[in-house]
Design an enzyme around this catalytic site. Structure first.
Site, short mmCIF file in Angstrom:
data_model
loop_
_atom_site.label_atom_id
_atom_site.label_comp_id
_atom_site.label_asym_id
_atom_site.label_seq_id
_atom_site.Cartn_x
_atom_site.Cartn_y
_atom_site.Cartn_z
N ASP A 26 -3.90 -5.69 -3.13
CA ASP A 26 -4.35 -4.31 -3.29
C ASP A 26 -3.87 -3.78 -4.63
OD1 ASP A 26 -5.39 -1.67 -1.93
OD2 ASP A 26 -3.48 -1.17 -2.87
N SER A 38 -8.69 5.63 0.41
CA SER A 38 -7.24 5.69 0.52
C SER A 38 -6.91 7.17 0.66
CB SER A 38 -6.57 5.10 -0.73
OG SER A 38 -5.17 5.12 -0.62
N TRP A 41 1.18 -1.80 -6.96
CA TRP A 41 1.50 -0.61 -7.75
C TRP A 41 2.69 -0.89 -8.66
CZ3 TRP A 41 3.67 4.51 -5.23
CH2 TRP A 41 3.80 5.50 -6.22
N TYR A 53 -2.94 1.84 -11.95
CA TYR A 53 -1.63 1.19 -11.94
C TYR A 53 -1.39 0.55 -13.30
CZ TYR A 53 -1.76 1.52 -6.78
OH TYR A 53 -1.82 1.96 -5.48
N HIS A 87 -9.47 6.85 -4.38
CA HIS A 87 -8.02 6.82 -4.51
C HIS A 87 -7.42 8.20 -4.23
CE1 HIS A 87 -4.44 5.07 -7.01
NE2 HIS A 87 -4.09 5.47 -5.80
#
Length: 328
Positions: A50, A153, A20, A55, A122
Site C-alpha cells: 500500500d 481511505s 508511508w 508519500y 486519500h
C-alpha cells in the site's frame, strides 16, 4: 501466510506492507533502506503493498517500482495507491475528473503500470462522499483501463459507511487497532454484508503498540510523531491513532501483562486485528526487515482466546475510549 478476499481486487496476503514511512514523514530513511523494506516484505511472502502519491512526493511509489522491476514481479504483487492529497488547497471541489485523472497518470508513471491495481481516494473531505460525480469519475477511469478497481481511505466510520453505498467502491482503508475499536461495530458488519474489502492501516498506533515508545521518547523534527501530535499537518488520528501519548503509554503498560510470552506486543496486536473476519489485510509499515518478518509471523499464530479479547476491550474502555471513540 493465509490470503483473504479484498473485494473484487482478488485475494491478497492478510499481512501486507504499508509504505508511508519509506516515503516521508517518519524521519530520514535512505533510499536503499526503503527499497530493502520492500524486498524484505516480498521475501517474507507478502504480495500486497500500500502506498500513496504523496508519500515522499511519489518516492514510495518509485521505490516499489524499482524493486518490482528488478524482480520482474509486477504481475505477482497487488499494489494499492491513493490520490487526492496533492490538492492545495485540499478541498472537496478539487476532487474532479480532471484532477483525479492527472493524479492517476502520475502514479501509473511512478509505479510503471498501465493499469493501477487499486486506486483509493486519500482521506478526502467528508463532502466528497456526498458527490456522486467523484465516483462516476472513478468508474470512468476503470472503464478506460487506467485503474482496475477503486476504493477509499477514510478517517471516520461515518465516511466509510457512506462510501460503501456506491456500488463501485470495492475497498475501504480505515484505522483499526486495540486503541481504535469503533470500526468493529456497524462498519465491519456492513462491509462484510456488501463484500467490501477492508484494509487496516495504523495497526500499531504509530509505534505505540510495539512497546518501544515511552513518555520521554524524542522523534526527529521531520517525523509526524513530533510535528503532528496536535493535528497541525493532517488529521491527528493518523498520529498515535489519535490517542494522547501519555494515555497511550498507560494503555500499553496495561496491555503488556496479557501478551503471551512467545509473542511481541506488535504480534499480539496484529493477531488481534486478524481475528476479525471482516478484515482483508493489515498493513503495518517498517524499515526493519526483522520487524517485517515478525509482523508476517503474527499471521501464523492461533487466534486469541476470548479472555484476551476481553482484556483488550477492558484496556480500551479504561484508558482510550474517551479520547477516540466518538471522534472517529
Amino acid at each position: 501466510m493465509q490470503r483473504r478476499s479484498l473485494g473484487a481486487v482478488g485475494e491478497v496476503t492478510e499481512v501486507g506492507l504499508g509504505t508511508w514511512n519509506i516515503g516521508g514523514d517518519w524521519g530520514d530513511v535512505p533510499d536503499e533502506a526503503g527499497r530493502d523494506a520492500v524486498r524484505a516484505a516480498l521475501d517474507a511472502g507478502i504480495d500486497f503493498l500500500d502506498t500513496a502519491d504523496v508519500y515522499g512526493d511519489g518516492r514510495s511509489e518509485r521505490h516499489i517500482r524499482s524493486v518490482l522491476d528488478e524482480r520482474d514481479a509486477h504481475d505477482d504483487v497487488t499494489v494499492a495507491t491513493k490520490a487526492g492529497r496533492r490538492l492545495d488547497p485540499h478541498t472537496a471541489d478539487g476532487y474532479d475528473a480532471e484532477n483525479l485523472e492527472r493524479f492517476v497518470d502520475r502514479s501509473r508513471e511512478n509505479l510503471g503500470e498501465d493499469t493501477l491495481d487499486l486506486l483509493q481516494l486519500h482521506c478526502p473531505p467528508t463532502d466528497v462522499y456526498y458527490q456522486p460525480d467523484v465516483f462516476d469519475a472513478l468508474a470512468d477511469l476503470r472503464r478506460r483501463g487506467k485503474i482496475a478497481q477503486y476504493g477509499v481511505s477514510v478517517e471516520r466510520v461515518e465516511e466509510a459507511l457512506k462510501a460503501i453505498e456506491y456500488p463501485g467502491v470495492e475497498t475501504v482503508q480505515i484505522i483499526f487497532n486495540p486503541f481504535r475499536q469503533r470500526p468493529a461495530d456497524l462498519f465491519f458488519e456492513e462491509a462484510k454484508r456488501r463484500d467490501v474489502g477492508v484494509i487496516v492501516r495504523v495497526p500499531l498506533a504509530s509505534g505505540l503498540l510495539t512497546g518501544a515508545i515511552d513518555r520521554d521518547t524524542e522523534f526527529p523534527e521531520n517525523d509526524h510523531r513530533n510535528f503532528n501530535r496536535e493535528g497541525d499537518a493532517f488529521d491527528v488520528g493518523e498520529t498515535f491513532a489519535g490517542v494522547p501519548l501519555g494515555a497511550g503509554v498507560d494503555a500499553v503498560e496495561a496491555l503488556e501483562p496479557h501478551v503471551p510470552d512467545d509473542a511481541t506486543l506488535a504480534q499480539f496486536t496484529l493477531r488481534w486485528i486478524l481475528d476479525f473476519d471482516a478484515v482483508s489485510a493489515v498493513i503495518p509499515g517498517s524499515t526493519s526487515p526483522e520487524h517485517i518478518r515478525q509482523n508476517v509471523a503474527a499471521a501464523d499464530r492461533d487466534p486469541l482466546p476470548h479472555r484476551l479479547h476481553g482484556a483488550v476491550r477492558d484496556v480500551y474502555e479504561q484508558y482510550v475510549e474517551g479520547h477516540v471513540h466518538q471522534r472517529w
